[in-house]
Design a protein around this motif. Structure first.
Motif, PDB file in Angstrom:
ATOM      1  N   SER A   1       0.811  -1.225   0.000  1.00 26.14           N
ATOM      2  CA  SER A   1       0.000   0.000   0.000  1.00 26.14           C
ATOM      3  C   SER A   1       0.843   1.273   0.000  1.00 26.14           C
ATOM      4  O   SER A   1       0.305   2.370   0.095  1.00 26.14           O
ATOM      5  N   GLY A   2       2.134   1.142  -0.102  1.00 33.56           N
ATOM      6  CA  GLY A   2       3.005   2.304   0.025  1.00 33.56           C
ATOM      7  C   GLY A   2       3.301   2.989  -1.296  1.00 33.56           C
ATOM      8  O   GLY A   2       2.964   2.504  -2.376  1.00 33.56           O
ATOM      9  N   TYR A   3       3.908   4.163  -1.192  1.00 32.95           N
ATOM     10  CA  TYR A   3       4.354   4.914  -2.362  1.00 32.95           C
ATOM     11  C   TYR A   3       5.728   5.474  -2.040  1.00 32.95           C
ATOM     12  O   TYR A   3       5.896   6.191  -1.051  1.00 32.95           O
TER      13      TYR A   3
ATOM     14  N   ILE B   1       9.331   0.581   4.050  1.00 34.29           N
ATOM     15  CA  ILE B   1       7.910   0.781   4.340  1.00 34.29           C
ATOM     16  C   ILE B   1       7.659   2.185   4.889  1.00 34.29           C
ATOM     17  O   ILE B   1       8.537   2.799   5.486  1.00 34.29           O
ATOM     18  N   GLU B   2       6.448   2.673   4.649  1.00 33.42           N
ATOM     19  CA  GLU B   2       5.950   3.803   5.415  1.00 33.42           C
ATOM     20  C   GLU B   2       5.465   3.210   6.734  1.00 33.42           C
ATOM     21  O   GLU B   2       4.608   2.315   6.714  1.00 33.42           O
ATOM     22  N   PRO B   3       5.996   3.648   7.876  1.00 31.58           N
ATOM     23  CA  PRO B   3       5.619   3.017   9.152  1.00 31.58           C
ATOM     24  C   PRO B   3       4.106   2.976   9.355  1.00 31.58           C
ATOM     25  O   PRO B   3       3.567   2.017   9.884  1.00 31.58           O
TER      26      PRO B   3
ATOM     27  N   LEU C   1      18.194  -4.932   5.699  1.00 33.42           N
ATOM     28  CA  LEU C   1      18.015  -3.688   6.438  1.00 33.42           C
ATOM     29  C   LEU C   1      16.539  -3.281   6.433  1.00 33.42           C
ATOM     30  O   LEU C   1      15.787  -3.634   5.513  1.00 33.42           O
ATOM     31  N   LEU C   2      16.146  -2.513   7.438  1.00 37.09           N
ATOM     32  CA  LEU C   2      14.800  -1.938   7.468  1.00 37.09           C
ATOM     33  C   LEU C   2      14.904  -0.437   7.225  1.00 37.09           C
ATOM     34  O   LEU C   2      15.648   0.266   7.911  1.00 37.09           O
ATOM     35  N   ILE C   3      14.161   0.038   6.220  1.00 36.66           N
ATOM     36  CA  ILE C   3      14.142   1.455   5.860  1.00 36.66           C
ATOM     37  C   ILE C   3      12.740   1.999   6.088  1.00 36.66           C
ATOM     38  O   ILE C   3      11.761   1.426   5.593  1.00 36.66           O
ATOM     39  N   PHE C   4      12.624   3.086   6.828  1.00 35.37           N
ATOM     40  CA  PHE C   4      11.347   3.774   6.983  1.00 35.37           C
ATOM     41  C   PHE C   4      11.287   4.948   6.004  1.00 35.37           C
ATOM     42  O   PHE C   4      12.184   5.803   6.007  1.00 35.37           O
ATOM     43  N   ASP C   5      10.247   4.983   5.190  1.00 39.67           N
ATOM     44  CA  ASP C   5       9.963   6.155   4.356  1.00 39.67           C
ATOM     45  C   ASP C   5       9.149   7.112   5.219  1.00 39.67           C
ATOM     46  O   ASP C   5       7.962   6.900   5.463  1.00 39.67           O
ATOM     47  N   GLU C   6       9.797   8.172   5.687  1.00 42.00           N
ATOM     48  CA  GLU C   6       9.182   9.119   6.630  1.00 42.00           C
ATOM     49  C   GLU C   6       8.759  10.424   5.944  1.00 42.00           C
ATOM     50  O   GLU C   6       8.593  11.442   6.619  1.00 42.00           O
TER      51      GLU C   6
END
Length: 406
Positions: free
Chosen positions: A137-139, A188-190, A214-219
């Motif tokens: 569901s992210g962008y 992901i967007e958290p 790795l875990l990346i947050f799109d903030e």
């Protein structure tokens, strides 16, 4: 020719930002901006709107904020680009590392799409793996490696799909099934309009590390809106890297990747002539001061809650998201028709909404927000008295068109 006709003759669909194109706003007046003033945007026909779009979340401090303008004008007089790196590159990076939990090192860019593409590249270099795993569901921007996940992706070879995959947001079993040995990172967007299930983000971090990724947050959206550091601060989960933009530029073109020193030492190939633009850096530094001094996060929540609570009391709409950033939906109605009517009628009374999202700002006055809530509730009540056919007949322009998103 009208301004819209001129714009559509000069660029595809009349705007250089899909979510701002004229067909995104089914309103009576001009759909082009002339200027802004505080929490208000002013169109070329001089219509003045209390702005609940906030430039897609980028102007959380409104327009012409005195502190931002002062810092920017000072830097304009001194210059923007130089043959040496500007001292603000180090100074602003230090400030950001003080307030973002995952940040020990920074890489500046200009757009959110660039930052997400850069984070993917850094993760691939660090891990030696190729695949980026994203939530369904992210962008994460318009660049090929993310746009290929869209149902339609003109200009992007289908072969790019081998380097990016998706899983179901909030579903740990779906994530587990997709975490193969070739995955470099999970991006992901958290959270956005869907709240993460309890423990999902922490468990996702654990699973990702166990898989050697790795875990990346799109903030981009949460940063400077839900909390200063975004989802990682709001949910108390620290990723390996995070991408930011929008609010941190206070209306100026600015984005960055933040992460651990070990990971970010692989950011060196990420390079751009304008990445160290001192004007945007000055705006970011001033933004950090204003957020700290004026309690902007709390003000955005308060303003959003006023509107949220008023709409909730109508018992006719559903709201998805959080107080400073949410979506309005009308159950059992044609959403394009009903939200087009909502935007049209609210704009007629001086309140600007986007049909797909609501953003509050930190500079709205409480009386203005209450007035906007009254307008919104009145329009919703009128809407509910009409069937879809009557709504369609009441529209004075075509219903809005969806943005190109996943």
């Amino acid at each position: 020719m009208t301004l819209r006709e001129r714009a559509e003759a000069m660029t595809a669909r009349g705007s250089h930002t899909m979510s701002k194109r004229p067909t995104s706003y089914p309103i009576d007046g001009e759909r082009f901006a002339q200027s802004g003033d505080g929490a208000y945007v002013i169109a070329t026909d001089r219509s003045r709107y209390l702005d609940f779009v906030c430039s897609l979340g980028a102007t959380s401090l409104g327009y012409k904020h005195p502190a931002i303008t002062k810092a920017v004008m000072k830097q304009v007089k001194e210059g923007s680009l130089f043959s040496f790196p500007h001292y603000l590159e180090a100074q602003v990076a230090e400030r950001l590392c003080e307030v973002i939990p995952c940040a020990k090192n920074i890489r500046f860019l200009k757009t959110g799409s660039e930052a997400c593409a850069a984070a993917a590249s850094i993760a691939r270099t660090y891990t030696g793996r190729d695949v980026i795993l994203c939530e369904d569901s992210g962008y994460h921007g318009w660049h090929d490696q993310f746009r290929v996940l869209s149902a339609t992706h003109p200009g992007v070879p289908d072969g790019m799909q081998q380097f990016v995959r998706s899983f179901v947001y909030g579903d740990l079993e779906s994530l587990r099934q997709m975490l193969d040995s070739d995955v470099a990172a999970v991006m992901i967007e958290p959270a956005r309009l869907t709240r993460p299930p309890a423990g999902f983000l922490a468990k996702a971090l654990e699973m990702t590390h166990k898989a050697g990724a790795l875990l990346i947050f799109d903030e981009m959206i949460l940063g400077g809106r839900h909390a200063l550091a975004g989802g990682q601060e709001f949910f108390s989960v620290t990723p390996d890297m995070a991408t930011y933009g929008k609010a941190f530029g206070a209306g100026y073109p600015f984005a960055f990747v933040a992460g651990s020193a070990e990971v970010m030492k692989h950011a060196w190939p990420i390079s751009g002539t304008y990445s160290g633009d001192a004007i945007a850096l000055a705006a970011c530094e001033a933004m950090l001061d204003v957020y700290e001094d004026d309690g902007i996060i709390a003000k955005m929540r308060k303003n959003g809650k006023i509107l949220w609570d008023a709409l909730t009391l109508t018992n006719t709409v559903t709201l998805h998201g959080y107080y400073p950033h949410f979506q309005i939906r009308t159950p059992n109605r044609d959403q394009r028709l009903s939200m087009s009517f909502f935007v049209q009628e609210c704009a007629q009374r001086g309140v600007l909404f986007h049909p797909q999202i609501v953003n509050s700002s930190g500079v709205m006055l409480e009386d203005d927000t209450k007035r906007a809530a009254t307008v919104a509730v009145d329009v919703i009540k009128r809407l509910m008295k009409l069937d879809d056919g009557q709504v369609k007949a009441a529209l004075r322009s075509a219903p809005y068109e969806d943005s190109v998103r996943r």
